[in-house]
Scaffold this motif. Structure first.
Motif, short mmCIF file in Angstrom:
data_model
loop_
_atom_site.label_atom_id
_atom_site.label_comp_id
_atom_site.label_asym_id
_atom_site.label_seq_id
_atom_site.Cartn_x
_atom_site.Cartn_y
_atom_site.Cartn_z
N ILE A 172 -5.43 86.60 -0.32
CA ILE A 172 -5.69 87.15 1.02
C ILE A 172 -5.29 86.14 2.11
CG2 ILE A 172 -7.56 87.83 2.61
CD1 ILE A 172 -8.94 89.07 0.09
N ILE A 173 -5.70 84.88 1.92
CA ILE A 173 -5.41 83.92 3.00
C ILE A 173 -3.94 83.48 3.02
CG2 ILE A 173 -7.80 83.11 3.23
CD1 ILE A 173 -7.12 80.68 1.57
N CYS A 174 -3.22 83.79 1.95
CA CYS A 174 -1.78 83.45 1.92
C CYS A 174 -0.92 84.67 2.25
CB CYS A 174 -1.34 83.01 0.52
SG CYS A 174 -2.11 81.52 -0.03
N GLY A 175 -1.52 85.84 2.32
CA GLY A 175 -0.73 87.06 2.53
C GLY A 175 0.17 87.37 1.34
N ALA A 176 -0.35 87.15 0.14
CA ALA A 176 0.46 87.43 -1.06
C ALA A 176 0.73 88.93 -1.18
CB ALA A 176 -0.27 86.94 -2.30
N GLU A 177 1.88 89.27 -1.74
CA GLU A 177 2.23 90.68 -1.89
C GLU A 177 1.48 91.32 -3.05
OE1 GLU A 177 4.50 88.46 -0.76
OE2 GLU A 177 4.73 89.52 1.14
N GLU A 178 1.13 90.53 -4.06
CA GLU A 178 0.38 91.07 -5.20
C GLU A 178 -0.67 90.04 -5.62
OE1 GLU A 178 1.02 93.99 -6.98
OE2 GLU A 178 3.01 94.47 -6.21
N VAL A 179 -1.81 90.55 -6.06
CA VAL A 179 -2.84 89.68 -6.65
C VAL A 179 -3.17 90.27 -8.02
CG1 VAL A 179 -5.23 88.93 -6.46
CG2 VAL A 179 -3.83 89.02 -4.40
N ILE A 180 -2.99 89.48 -9.05
CA ILE A 180 -3.26 89.97 -10.41
C ILE A 180 -4.45 89.20 -10.96
CG2 ILE A 180 -2.25 90.45 -12.68
CD1 ILE A 180 -0.57 91.66 -10.47
N VAL A 181 -5.53 89.92 -11.25
CA VAL A 181 -6.77 89.28 -11.71
C VAL A 181 -7.19 89.84 -13.07
CG1 VAL A 181 -7.64 88.75 -9.38
CG2 VAL A 181 -8.12 90.99 -10.38
N PRO A 182 -7.95 89.06 -13.84
CA PRO A 182 -8.36 89.56 -15.17
C PRO A 182 -9.28 90.77 -15.09
CG PRO A 182 -9.02 87.24 -14.86
CD PRO A 182 -8.40 87.68 -13.58
N GLU A 183 -9.98 90.92 -13.97
CA GLU A 183 -10.98 91.99 -13.86
C GLU A 183 -10.36 93.36 -13.64
OE1 GLU A 183 -10.93 89.17 -12.15
OE2 GLU A 183 -12.91 88.22 -12.06
N GLY A 196 13.38 95.38 3.44
CA GLY A 196 13.78 94.19 4.21
C GLY A 196 12.90 92.98 4.00
N LYS A 197 11.94 93.04 3.08
CA LYS A 197 11.14 91.84 2.81
C LYS A 197 12.03 90.79 2.20
CE LYS A 197 6.30 92.67 2.51
NZ LYS A 197 5.18 91.83 2.57
N SER A 198 11.89 89.56 2.67
CA SER A 198 12.78 88.52 2.11
C SER A 198 12.03 87.64 1.11
CB SER A 198 13.34 87.66 3.24
OG SER A 198 12.27 87.14 3.98
N HIS A 199 10.74 87.86 0.99
CA HIS A 199 9.99 87.05 0.01
C HIS A 199 9.03 87.98 -0.72
CE1 HIS A 199 7.63 87.10 3.77
NE2 HIS A 199 6.70 87.48 2.92
N TYR A 200 8.58 87.52 -1.88
CA TYR A 200 7.60 88.32 -2.62
C TYR A 200 6.75 87.35 -3.44
CZ TYR A 200 5.73 92.74 -4.25
OH TYR A 200 4.91 93.81 -4.48
N ILE A 201 5.50 87.22 -3.07
CA ILE A 201 4.61 86.26 -3.74
C ILE A 201 3.59 87.03 -4.58
CG2 ILE A 201 2.91 84.40 -3.40
CD1 ILE A 201 5.50 83.50 -2.19
N ILE A 202 3.55 86.69 -5.85
CA ILE A 202 2.55 87.30 -6.75
C ILE A 202 1.56 86.21 -7.17
CG2 ILE A 202 2.16 88.50 -8.92
CD1 ILE A 202 5.07 89.45 -8.82
#
Ligand code: F6P
Length: 319
Positions: free
Chosen positions: A182-193, A212-218
């Protein structure tokens, strides 16, 4: 009450030193002697300790790690180990013991409490995986470290139009990934839950890049998937250059954040105050910004569940 012990056990966490400082200085205020037991339960079993005073804890508030050291101690998971620990506590004439660490540490504290030792536990772990407390000491610093790392990665991700998978710690708990996401503005968050669908993620990536997104952070929590296989699969299915970054132990170090210093100090102070008032067999934590304590058994059993509202919010904001 004349003498108490303090130990840090399991994975170290930023803010442990601040907690020890608060314990020692509050104990001094009550004219108690404090033994700092080295290397957690391992040092207890080896009777390895030093006498701490106000000066021993000068200049440590701002330091990461734990100056009395930590260790993992499988021997303490056995009945003989606990009995030996109890005997050493009696030899040292400790009237109370404050244990700082994760769920394994609290479990060890409960075993000692069941043997009649006056134990108070503090939650020290970057994982934030203890259900009885809103936050564990070290979590805020760890997510701040991840935040800085991801800011750097975002620059290079944007420059090359690459996907970055960032693996963060947390054992079976997704809190580091979720909060940092959330605080990094990641495009995806993958959690064990929460189960994930790799095809869905890769089609999200393709759509985002097409928009047009130039980055994608998971942000990938360590308990959710094997990071190497996950990254390989993402690249294979999306056809987009994908790189993996494992932040690892960087998350465990560093100067504690203001939040962790305050949390550790409040909990350390409270732990000694409780012992002096004759309370024992409890874990101290924080709920709604109020310091609370719970019986050790209940603290261990308190289920830690992912905050579903935060998870939902992270998804909505990650468009
Ligand atoms: O509990 C803290 C933690 O850093 C976890 O996030 C991680 O899974 C584990 O400890 C690593 O353990 P070790 O220090 O034994 O390698």
């Amino acid at each position: 009450m004349k003498t108490i012990g303090v130990l840090t056990s399991g994975g170290d966490a930023p803010g442990m030193n601040a907690a020890i400082r608060a314990v020692v200085r509050t104990a001094m205020h009550h004219n108690l002697e404090v033994y700092g037991i080295h290397r957690g339960y391992r040092g207890l079993l080896e009777k390895d300790y030093e006498v701490l005073n106000s000066r021993s804890v000068s200049d440590i508030l701002q330091r990461g790690g734990t100056f009395i050291k930590s260790a993992r101690c499988p021997e303490f998971n056995t009945e003989e180990g606990v009995k030996k620990g109890k005997k050493i506590i009696m030899d040292l004439a400790l009237d109370g013991l404050i244990v700082i660490g994760g769920d394994g540490t609290i479990r060890g504290g409960l075993e000692l409490a069941n043997e009649g030792v006056n134990v108070i536990a503090l939650p020290g772990s970057i994982d934030n995986d203890m259900g009885y407390t809103d936050f564990t000491i070290g979590f805020d610093t760890a997510i701040t470290t991840v935040m800085h790392a991801v800011s750097n990665l975002r620059d290079t991700s944007s420059s090359h139009g690459r996907v970055f998978v960032v693996q963060v710690m947390g054992r079976d708990c997704g809190d580091i990934a979720l909060h940092a996401g959330i605080i990094c503005g990641a495009e995806e968050v993958i959690v064990p839950e929460v189960p994930f669908n790799i095809e869905e993620i890769t089609s999200n990536i393709r759509r985002a890049m097409a928009r047009g997104k130039s980055h994608y952070i998971i942000l990938l929590a360590e308990g959710a998937a094997d990071p190497f296989l996950f990254t390989e699969k993402i690249q294979e299915l999306s056809g987009i250059n994908t790189r993996l970054n494992i932040i690892g132990y960087l998350q465990r170090g560093g100067s504690p954040s203001s939040f962790d210093r305050m949390l550790a100090t409040r909990l350390g102070f409270h732990a000694v105050e409780l012992l002096v008032q004759g309370e024992q067999g409890v874990a101290v934590g924080i709920r709604g910004n109020k310091v609370i304590h719970k019986n050790l058994q209940q603290a261990i059993e308190a289920r830690d569940s992912l905050d579903k509202d935060l998870y939902q919010m992270a998804k909505i904001l990650a468009v």
